[in-house]
Enzyme design. Sequence first.
Site, short mmCIF file in Angstrom:
data_model
loop_
_atom_site.label_atom_id
_atom_site.label_comp_id
_atom_site.label_asym_id
_atom_site.label_seq_id
_atom_site.Cartn_x
_atom_site.Cartn_y
_atom_site.Cartn_z
N GLY A 103 -7.73 2.54 -2.28
CA GLY A 103 -6.65 2.64 -3.26
C GLY A 103 -6.47 4.07 -3.73
O GLY A 103 -6.82 5.02 -3.02
N GLU B 35 -12.04 4.71 -0.15
CA GLU B 35 -10.98 5.11 0.78
C GLU B 35 -9.76 5.44 -0.07
O GLU B 35 -9.04 4.55 -0.50
CB GLU B 35 -10.68 3.96 1.76
CG GLU B 35 -11.84 3.58 2.66
CD GLU B 35 -12.03 4.55 3.83
OE1 GLU B 35 -11.12 5.34 4.10
OE2 GLU B 35 -13.11 4.51 4.45
N CYS C 91 -1.35 5.81 3.67
CA CYS C 91 -2.27 6.79 3.07
C CYS C 91 -2.45 8.01 3.97
O CYS C 91 -2.69 9.10 3.48
CB CYS C 91 -3.61 6.13 2.80
SG CYS C 91 -4.31 5.35 4.26
P1 NAD Z 1 -4.32 1.24 -6.60
O1 NAD Z 1 -5.48 2.15 -6.81
O2 NAD Z 1 -3.30 1.16 -7.66
O3 NAD Z 1 -4.83 -0.28 -6.39
C1 NAD Z 1 -5.82 -0.62 -5.46
C2 NAD Z 1 -6.56 -1.85 -5.95
O4 NAD Z 1 -7.19 -1.55 -7.19
C3 NAD Z 1 -5.67 -3.07 -6.20
O5 NAD Z 1 -6.32 -4.22 -5.71
C4 NAD Z 1 -5.52 -3.11 -7.71
O6 NAD Z 1 -5.40 -4.41 -8.22
C5 NAD Z 1 -6.83 -2.49 -8.19
N1 NAD Z 1 -6.65 -1.75 -9.44
C6 NAD Z 1 -5.52 -1.11 -9.89
N2 NAD Z 1 -5.74 -0.53 -11.08
C7 NAD Z 1 -7.02 -0.82 -11.43
C8 NAD Z 1 -7.83 -0.51 -12.54
N3 NAD Z 1 -7.37 0.20 -13.56
N4 NAD Z 1 -9.11 -0.97 -12.55
C9 NAD Z 1 -9.60 -1.69 -11.53
N5 NAD Z 1 -8.87 -2.02 -10.44
C10 NAD Z 1 -7.60 -1.60 -10.38
O7 NAD Z 1 -3.72 1.65 -5.20
P2 NAD Z 1 -2.46 1.04 -4.47
O8 NAD Z 1 -1.25 1.45 -5.24
O9 NAD Z 1 -2.65 -0.40 -4.17
O10 NAD Z 1 -2.51 1.83 -3.09
C11 NAD Z 1 -1.98 3.10 -2.94
C12 NAD Z 1 -3.06 4.16 -2.92
O11 NAD Z 1 -4.08 3.79 -2.03
C13 NAD Z 1 -2.56 5.49 -2.41
O12 NAD Z 1 -3.10 6.51 -3.19
C14 NAD Z 1 -3.08 5.57 -0.98
O13 NAD Z 1 -3.25 6.86 -0.49
C15 NAD Z 1 -4.37 4.84 -1.12
N6 NAD Z 1 -4.76 4.28 0.17
C16 NAD Z 1 -5.82 4.79 0.82
C17 NAD Z 1 -6.18 4.27 2.04
C18 NAD Z 1 -7.36 4.79 2.82
O14 NAD Z 1 -7.72 4.14 3.79
N7 NAD Z 1 -7.95 5.90 2.45
C19 NAD Z 1 -5.45 3.22 2.59
C20 NAD Z 1 -4.37 2.72 1.88
C21 NAD Z 1 -4.04 3.24 0.65
#
Ligand code: NAD
Length: 459
Positions: A188, A210, A244
Amino acid sequence: MKTIPELISEQKIFFKSEKTKDVNYRISLLKALKNEVISNEQAIYHALYKDFKKSEFETFISEYGLVISELNLAIKNLKKWSKPKRVKGSILTFPSASYIYKEPYGNVLIIAPWNYPFLLALAPLIMAIAAGNTVVLKPSELTSNTARVLTKIIGNVFPEQVVVSIEGGIEVSTTLLEQRWDYIFFTGSVPVGKIVAKAAAVHLTPVTLELGGKSPCIIDDSIKLKLAAKRIVWGKFLNGGQTCIAPDYLVVKSEIKQNLIENLIVEIEASYGEHIKNSKDFPRIINQRNAQRLDNMLNDSTIVFGGDIDLETCYLCPTLIDEPELESEVMKDEIFGPILPILTYDTENDIDKIISHFEKPLSFYVFSNNKSFAERMITKYSFGGGVINDLLIHFGNHRLPFGGVGASGMGAYHGKHGFDTFSHHKSIVKRKNWIDPPVRYAPYNGKLKLLKTLFRLFN
Ligand code: NAD
């Protein structure tokens, strides 16, 4: 319905039973998962289309197909991977046999994002199961249709004591992070990655993070622009730019910028037609909040192509931005949408000023036929992984570890690297008793010379 602590406590009890240490049991779980995924293939495509109009083709190439590949790989190799590996001994262990045992960590938490909601939930889950762990999966709430399919698939394959999918948003995620885990795998954003790392630190739980970042793509003047533009348009606008490892921005040699822009426009229209909104192949922004966030980036930008936005339907046209300032809105954070800023350079010093302005990115791309230039670029900068003369494809080779560095994350997975991530590597020496060299025992008087000779001979 069971509470989160109840579910975890059941998983802890099950892990203690050592049933998951049986490799044949794990293989049977993976085979059952594969069958269930295959029988839900259409439901998976429908769910992703419903969530953000992702086409069946893109779901197959970037999610479904990769999940099946990881399953096949794990099923085929699991016996080999999980066998204790014999390694050479040393002067200090002689006579003995040294081994690395692969041991499951125990109870694993996987938190998945929305952008590849099927792949990024199941790819780590497959390797966590392969390594003999129990898993709680928390899919993203933003792709609720995919989350429902994942929960159904998992419910049909696994007893809750082995794997359970718990749907929900930040509240559920927060409760999960308050529990004690043996491993946390998070995909995320960077800010949430920091929340996860803090929660893990309370119990010294190991984590894989990640994350994302601003991944650059450098284009020099030695490259055929038509092919480069084709590959850039594919890699940037796949998944509606919500990838990502998509290039966040281009850094192009000044004199070819105009030519590159013209080629990019030709390729965008060749891929999605003149009326991109009607294209069945171009996905939508995940929600209105993100569409609004992207719209704000366009405010102070010089748009040379696109810019068409419909907040109601979360549509944003592939958009090219000319020469934004490093301090402008579009260059502040990871874009994560179909906006492509084009910056220019004349000297390598100019490139350095741009790249060094940002944290270590997840990916790094160079388009160049000048081998020494490309090599210099990929060795000078620190980043998760990259490609010379294409985009994204390093993700598709399971022999390459996939992960970030610095602000783009820690740890890696894919293929056997994933199995290793979810395994503790336990060092074991099996000592022989037929001889007991006396040199190490006190009194040491007069033995140091012999010891030094042995070290010299055997090191
Ligand atoms: P996000 O961080 O908002 O959410 C990811 C997960 O975390 C979700 O399941 C969400 O419910 C949970 N979450 C959100 N806020 C939270 C909090 N305050 N406390 C605990 N859990 C929480 O990310 P997203 O919007 O779903 O994805 C986009 C991001 O992910 C981008 O920055 C992207 O670059 C990154 N990403 C990285 C990879 C990788 O493989 N490195 C792959 C895909 C996405």
